[in-house]
Design a protein around this motif. Structure first.
Motif, PDB file in Angstrom:
ATOM      1  N   TYR A 156       0.901  -1.283   0.091  1.00 50.46           N
ATOM      2  CA  TYR A 156      -0.369   0.084   0.003  1.00 50.46           C
ATOM      3  C   TYR A 156       0.719   1.129   0.278  1.00 50.46           C
ATOM      4  CZ  TYR A 156      -4.133   3.288   0.851  1.00 50.46           C
ATOM      5  OH  TYR A 156      -5.008   4.321   0.637  1.00 50.46           O
ATOM      6  N   HIS A 176      -7.795   0.237  -1.826  1.00 52.61           N
ATOM      7  CA  HIS A 176      -7.016  -0.700  -1.683  1.00 52.61           C
ATOM      8  C   HIS A 176      -7.824  -2.556  -1.880  1.00 52.61           C
ATOM      9  CE1 HIS A 176      -3.780  -3.474  -2.777  1.00 52.61           C
ATOM     10  NE2 HIS A 176      -2.756  -2.364  -2.792  1.00 52.61           N
ATOM     11  N   TYR A 264     -11.166  -4.522   1.846  1.00 54.18           N
ATOM     12  CA  TYR A 264     -10.441  -3.245   0.791  1.00 54.18           C
ATOM     13  C   TYR A 264     -10.092  -2.592   2.725  1.00 54.18           C
ATOM     14  CZ  TYR A 264     -13.997  -4.240  -3.025  1.00 54.18           C
ATOM     15  OH  TYR A 264     -14.633  -5.183  -3.407  1.00 54.18           O
ATOM     16  N   ARG A 266      -8.266   1.265   3.335  1.00 53.25           N
ATOM     17  CA  ARG A 266      -7.147   2.776   2.715  1.00 53.25           C
ATOM     18  C   ARG A 266      -6.486   2.782   4.127  1.00 53.25           C
ATOM     19  NH1 ARG A 266     -11.537   7.369   2.273  1.00 53.25           N
ATOM     20  NH2 ARG A 266      -9.791   7.982   1.723  1.00 53.25           N
ATOM     21  N   TYR A 277       5.403   3.424   2.078  1.00 52.52           N
ATOM     22  CA  TYR A 277       4.663   2.323   1.870  1.00 52.52           C
ATOM     23  C   TYR A 277       4.751   1.172   2.840  1.00 52.52           C
ATOM     24  CZ  TYR A 277       8.923  -0.098   0.470  1.00 52.52           C
ATOM     25  OH  TYR A 277       9.931  -0.350   0.665  1.00 52.52           O
TER      26      TYR A 277
END
Length: 299
Positions: A156, A176, A264, A266, A277
């Motif tokens: 991410y 994501h 998902y 975030r 990341y």
């Protein structure tokens, strides 16, 4: 009684981690599909047509839908062997694809550290485990392809960070995809599909991170990628990047995810780098509907 419940507590029949290195994964993101375009996944050729015919062995015809999204979704269904005589025609040996399965997503995702931009994508997974034979993934449609590879984590990127410090710019980045809609199966992608399977994400593993900013994660679910429901807010991920492979395990605070939903995330941080990341793994439990008909001691 208390001991039995603690040992068995409605425990699922399988625990899995996303991603894992047992089977390879790939992606293909479409920007245009025309009549006659094809996609080859493993040993099967999928051809987009305006009118269905009678495909030969190892061939499938997929009728072009009214939107690009609809066509990509229909291709994903074809790889899984969905029965839709008005839109999918199967040749011998193609129902479902013998080597791979795929799922539609419109959100960003990653294959290891390879970034897949948002769009109309297939999230492609190999069925078999521990196979090293090359797998084909090609397309004559206008598309971007990431070939099959084993991924030990998903990355991410903290693109929500642009400027500021001290937390004033702690903005969540884009959604994501962790598990696409309908992708949760028993026994891996080659196992039996339980359409009524619910699951939970009970553990987050931080494999590595690029900097020492404090990071948080929000967990969402959706069954259409239009409406997203947040089920876990501000799970702390931490700030230590002193070791490349630290593997910090973080218990998640959220409830069971209904059948037919994707998962998902975030993330945000108090850092200033838009390229920072985190590399993550998610462990989840599967809860087939059959568990509800047994007692804890029978499981």
């Amino acid at each position: 009684m208390r001991t039995g419940i603690l040992l068995n507590h409605w425990h699922p029949i399988e625990t899995a981690t996303a991603p894992d290195m047992a089977s390879r994964r790939a992606s293909i993101t479409f920007t245009n599909i025309a009549n006659g375009n094809n996609v080859v996944i493993g040993t099967v050729t999928y051809t987009f047509v305006t009118s269905l015919g009678s495909p030969a062995a190892n061939n499938v015809q997929v009728r072009i839908q009214g939107t690009l999204r609809g066509s990509v979704k229909k291709l994903a269904e074809a790889t899984r062997g969905s029965q839709d005589a008005s839109n999918i025609a199967y040749g011998t040996g193609t129902n479902p694809n013998p080597t791979c399965t795929s799922y539609w997503t419109s959100q960003i995702f990653s294959i290891g550290d390879v970034f897949v931009a948002s769009g109309e994508s297939l999230f492609v997974l190999e069925r078999a485990e521990n196979i090293i034979t090359a797998l084909t993934l090609t397309a004559t449609a206008t598309a971007t392809i990431n070939a099959f590879t084993r991924a030990s984590y998903l990355r991410y990127v903290m693109s929500g960070n642009v400027s500021g410090s001290g937390g004033i710019n702690s903005v969540r980045g884009p959604l994501h995809t962790v598990l696409p809609i309908g992708s949760v199966v028993i026994g891996g992608q080659g196992g039996t599909l339980y359409p009524e399977t619910t699951y939970d994400c009970h553990l987050l593993t931080l494999c590595r991170q690029s900097d020492t900013s404090e990071k948080e994660l929000d967990l969402y679910i959706s069954n259409d990628e239009v409406t997203f429901t947040r089920i876990s807010r501000s799970t702390p991920v931490g700030a230590d990047s002193t070791t490349e492979s630290q593997h910090v395990h973080i218990e998640m605070r959220q409830s069971r995810i209904p059948t037919g939903y994707g998962m998902y995330i975030r993330m945000g941080s108090n850092g200033t780098s838009s390229t920072a990341y985190c590399d993550l793994k998610f462990t989840y439990h599967l809860y087939p509907v059959a568990l509800a008909t047994t007692t804890p001691f029978e499981q």
